[in-house]
Design a protein around this motif. Structure first.
Motif, PDB file in Angstrom:
ATOM      1  N   TRP A 113       0.576  -1.084   0.021  1.00  0.00           N
ATOM      2  CA  TRP A 113       0.291  -0.128   0.021  1.00  0.00           C
ATOM      3  C   TRP A 113       1.241   1.341   0.113  1.00  0.00           C
ATOM      4  O   TRP A 113       0.535   2.310  -0.863  1.00  0.00           O
ATOM      5  N   ASP A 116       2.711   1.627  -3.430  1.00  0.00           N
ATOM      6  CA  ASP A 116       1.690   2.216  -4.450  1.00  0.00           C
ATOM      7  C   ASP A 116       0.327   2.372  -3.809  1.00  0.00           C
ATOM      8  O   ASP A 116      -0.146   0.983  -4.241  1.00  0.00           O
ATOM      9  N   GLN A 118      -2.796   3.223  -5.246  1.00  0.00           N
ATOM     10  CA  GLN A 118      -3.403   3.157  -6.401  1.00  0.00           C
ATOM     11  C   GLN A 118      -2.892   1.644  -7.177  1.00  0.00           C
ATOM     12  O   GLN A 118      -3.588   1.212  -8.444  1.00  0.00           O
ATOM     13  N   PRO A 122      -6.339  -0.301  -7.148  1.00  0.00           N
ATOM     14  CA  PRO A 122      -7.021   0.685  -8.148  1.00  0.00           C
ATOM     15  C   PRO A 122      -8.667   1.644  -7.943  1.00  0.00           C
ATOM     16  O   PRO A 122      -9.027   0.710  -7.309  1.00  0.00           O
ATOM     17  N   THR A 124      -8.734   3.303  -5.140  1.00  0.00           N
ATOM     18  CA  THR A 124      -8.853   4.329  -4.296  1.00  0.00           C
ATOM     19  C   THR A 124      -8.652   5.450  -4.748  1.00  0.00           C
ATOM     20  O   THR A 124      -7.924   6.221  -5.204  1.00  0.00           O
ATOM     21  N   SER A 125      -9.090   6.104  -2.932  1.00  0.00           N
ATOM     22  CA  SER A 125      -9.568   7.746  -3.177  1.00  0.00           C
ATOM     23  C   SER A 125      -7.586   8.597  -1.681  1.00  0.00           C
ATOM     24  O   SER A 125      -7.237   9.551  -2.341  1.00  0.00           O
ATOM     25  N   ARG A 127      -4.703   9.817  -2.485  1.00  0.00           N
ATOM     26  CA  ARG A 127      -4.148  10.770  -3.555  1.00  0.00           C
ATOM     27  C   ARG A 127      -2.823  10.308  -2.593  1.00  0.00           C
ATOM     28  O   ARG A 127      -1.972  11.841  -2.398  1.00  0.00           O
TER      29      ARG A 127
END
Ligand code: HEC
Length: 147
Positions: A113, A116, A118, A122, A124-125, A127
């Motif tokens: 996690w 990376d 995202q 894929p 996920t919020s 940022r």
């Protein structure tokens, strides 16, 4: 006089930087060649991780009962199920689905996690570009474990 003081401060800063680098090298040496996550966690330092958590704290509190910001409060997150940490937080469908089969935030999932978000989930919020350095990630995991 003023200049001398500035030079002295500069030298002190360089000395501090060199010290922390030395510890880093020392810890990496202790972890052995091409260390895996377990080896890095053996030399990880929760106090160093606390400092590195600064880049998370724009979106996360970590003390028990702390507020949800853009991201959920992370007190005691290690060992909890994905998207189960904080019932009052509005998790994305993506993270809820990733946690649907009892997947937990253990060392390996946290490492993936933090490298990376995202890439692991894929949609996920969270940022956040991710932390490329494996020892930085291990230090933060050690801190999360202790929090
Ligand atoms: C720009 C904001 C932002 C930053 C910076 C950020 N996060 Fe997050 N984080 C989020 C959001 C938003 C979520 C919820 C994601 C979702 O629901 O898909 C989240 C979720 C998480 C979760 C899962 C929580 C749970 O209850 O399942 C963990 C663990 C986490 N973040 C750790 C970190 C760490 C450690 C850092 C720093 C290295 C960090 N985050 C940096 C916004 C952020």
């Amino acid at each position: 006089m003023q200049i001398h003081r500035q030079i002295a401060i500069l030298l002190l800063m360089v000395a501090f930087a060199a010290c922390s680098d030395e510890r880093r090298e020392e810890r990496l040496r202790a972890a052995g060649p091409e260390p895996d996550l377990a080896a890095l966690l053996r030399v990880a330092d929760a106090d160093v991780g606390q400092g590195k958590f600064a880049r998370c704290s724009a979106c996360h509190t970590i003390t028990a009962g702390g507020a949800n910001l853009a991201g959920p409060n992370l007190a005691g997150i290690h060992g909890k199920g994905l998207a189960q940490g904080n019932p009052r937080f509005g998790y994305t469908a993506a993270l809820l689905a990733a946690g649907a089969h009892g997947r937990r935030w253990d060392d390996a999932t946290l490492d993936a996690w933090l490298a990376d978000p995202q890439g692991m989930v894929p949609g996920t919020s969270m940022r956040f570009a991710g932390i490329p350095d494996p020892l930085d990630r291990a230090d933060i995991i050690a801190f999360l474990r202790a929090s």
